[in-house]
Design an enzyme around this catalytic site. Structure first.
Site, PDB file in Angstrom:
ATOM      1  N   CYS A   1     -12.905   9.204  33.044  1.00  0.00           N
ATOM      2  CA  CYS A   1     -11.895   8.102  33.328  1.00  0.00           C
ATOM      3  C   CYS A   1     -12.363   7.524  34.318  1.00  0.00           C
ATOM      4  CB  CYS A   1     -10.352   8.378  33.090  1.00  0.00           C
ATOM      5  SG  CYS A   1      -9.614   7.231  33.773  1.00  0.00           S
TER       6      CYS A   1
ATOM      7  N   HIS B   1      -6.950   8.374  24.885  1.00  0.00           N
ATOM      8  CA  HIS B   1      -7.659   8.489  26.061  1.00  0.00           C
ATOM      9  C   HIS B   1      -6.719   7.165  26.746  1.00  0.00           C
ATOM     10  CE1 HIS B   1      -9.461   9.481  29.972  1.00  0.00           C
ATOM     11  NE2 HIS B   1      -8.833   8.008  29.549  1.00  0.00           N
ATOM     12  N   GLU B   2      -7.433   6.303  25.601  1.00  0.00           N
ATOM     13  CA  GLU B   2      -7.151   4.792  25.975  1.00  0.00           C
ATOM     14  C   GLU B   2      -5.601   4.727  26.106  1.00  0.00           C
ATOM     15  OE1 GLU B   2      -9.065   3.216  28.355  1.00  0.00           O
ATOM     16  OE2 GLU B   2     -10.731   4.574  27.618  1.00  0.00           O
TER      17      GLU B   2
ATOM     18  N   HIS C   1      -2.744   5.762  28.440  1.00  0.00           N
ATOM     19  CA  HIS C   1      -2.835   5.403  29.658  1.00  0.00           C
ATOM     20  C   HIS C   1      -1.604   4.378  30.051  1.00  0.00           C
ATOM     21  CE1 HIS C   1      -6.226   5.695  32.640  1.00  0.00           C
ATOM     22  NE2 HIS C   1      -7.170   5.909  31.204  1.00  0.00           N
TER      23      HIS C   1
HETATM   24 NI    NI Z   1      -9.317   6.217  31.101  1.00  0.00          NI
END
Ligand code: NI
Length: 188
Positions: A97, A139-140, A143
Site C-alpha cells: 500500500c 483493499h481500496e 481505505h
Molecule cells: Ni492502500
C-alpha cells in the site's frame, strides 16, 4: 497536480469517509489529479483518504496486468459511494500500500465480492469480481472505511514489523514519492 500521500499514523486513514453527491466541489479535477498521482507513484489503485480527502471515492487501473490476466484488459474505473459485500472462501494474496511504504505481506480475504457503486457520471452499477480484481477492490474499499491491510496481520507479523511501522509513523521512512508527515500532538 500530484498529491502527497498520507501514510500510516495519519488520522485521515482511520476515518470512515463521507458519501458524496454530484455537487461535490471540484470533483472532475480531483479525479484527474487522483489518476495523475496514482500513475506517478506506480500504484494500481488509490483512495481519496490517501491524499487527505475523506470522501468515498477510489480509482483502480488494472490494464497493466492484461498479459497475465486477459480479463483485466481495459479495467480502469472510478468507484464512488461504493458499498461492498464479500462472498466466497478466504484466499491468501500478497498486498502492499502506498500509505504503508516498504511493507508487503500476505493477507487473507474472501475471494469474491459484489460491489455497488457510482461512476464519475454518478451512474449506478452492481458488479461481481473475484481473483486479482476482487482483491484490489477490497483493499481500496477498506481505505474509505478507515481500514488498512496491516489490520489483518497476525500478532506475530505485527511484532516483526513493529520498527518499520514506527518509522512510517514517525515520518523517517523512505519512499520514492512525497508523503504527508503526520502531525504529532506534544501534549496529548
Ligand atoms: Ni492502500
Amino acid at each position: 497536480m500530484i498529491f502527497p500521500i498520507a501514510v500510516y499514523g495519519h488520522p485521515v486513514l482511520r476515518q470512515e469517509a463521507a458519501t458524496i453527491s454530484p455537487d461535490e466541489p471540484d470533483l472532475a479535477q480531483f479525479i484527474k489529479d487522483m489518476w495523475a498521482t496514482m500513475y506517478r507513484t506506480d500504484g494500481i489503485g488509490l483512495a481519496a483518504p490517501q491524499v487527505g480527502r475523506s470522501i468515498r471515492l477510489f480509482v483502480i487501473d488494472l490494464d497493466v496486468f492484461k498479459d497475465e490476466y486477459p480479463e483485466l484488459k481495459g479495467f480502469k474505473k472510478v468507484f464512488i459511494n461504493a458499498k461492498l459485500e464479500t462472498l466466497g472462501k478466504h484466499v491468501k494474496m500478497t498486498e502492499g500500500c502506498l500509505s504503508v511504504p516498504g511493507i508487503n505481506k500476505k493477507v487473507h480475504r474472501p475471494d469474491r465480492i459484489r460491489i455497488t457503486y457510482q461512476n464519475e457520471c454518478f451512474e449506478t452499477f452492481t458488479e461481481e469480481y473475484s481473483g486479482f480484481a476482487g482483491r484490489v477492490i477490497q483493499h481500496e474499499y477498506d481505505h474509505i472505511e478507515g481500514k488498512l491491510f496491516i489490520d489483518y496481520l497476525s500478532a506475530f507479523d505485527r511484532i516483526v514489523l513493529r520498527n518499520k511501522l514506527k518509522s512510517i509513523k514517525e515520518g523517517t521512512v523512505q519512499a520514492n514519492y512525497k508523503i504527508i508527515r503526520t502531525e504529532h500532538c506534544t501534549d496529548a
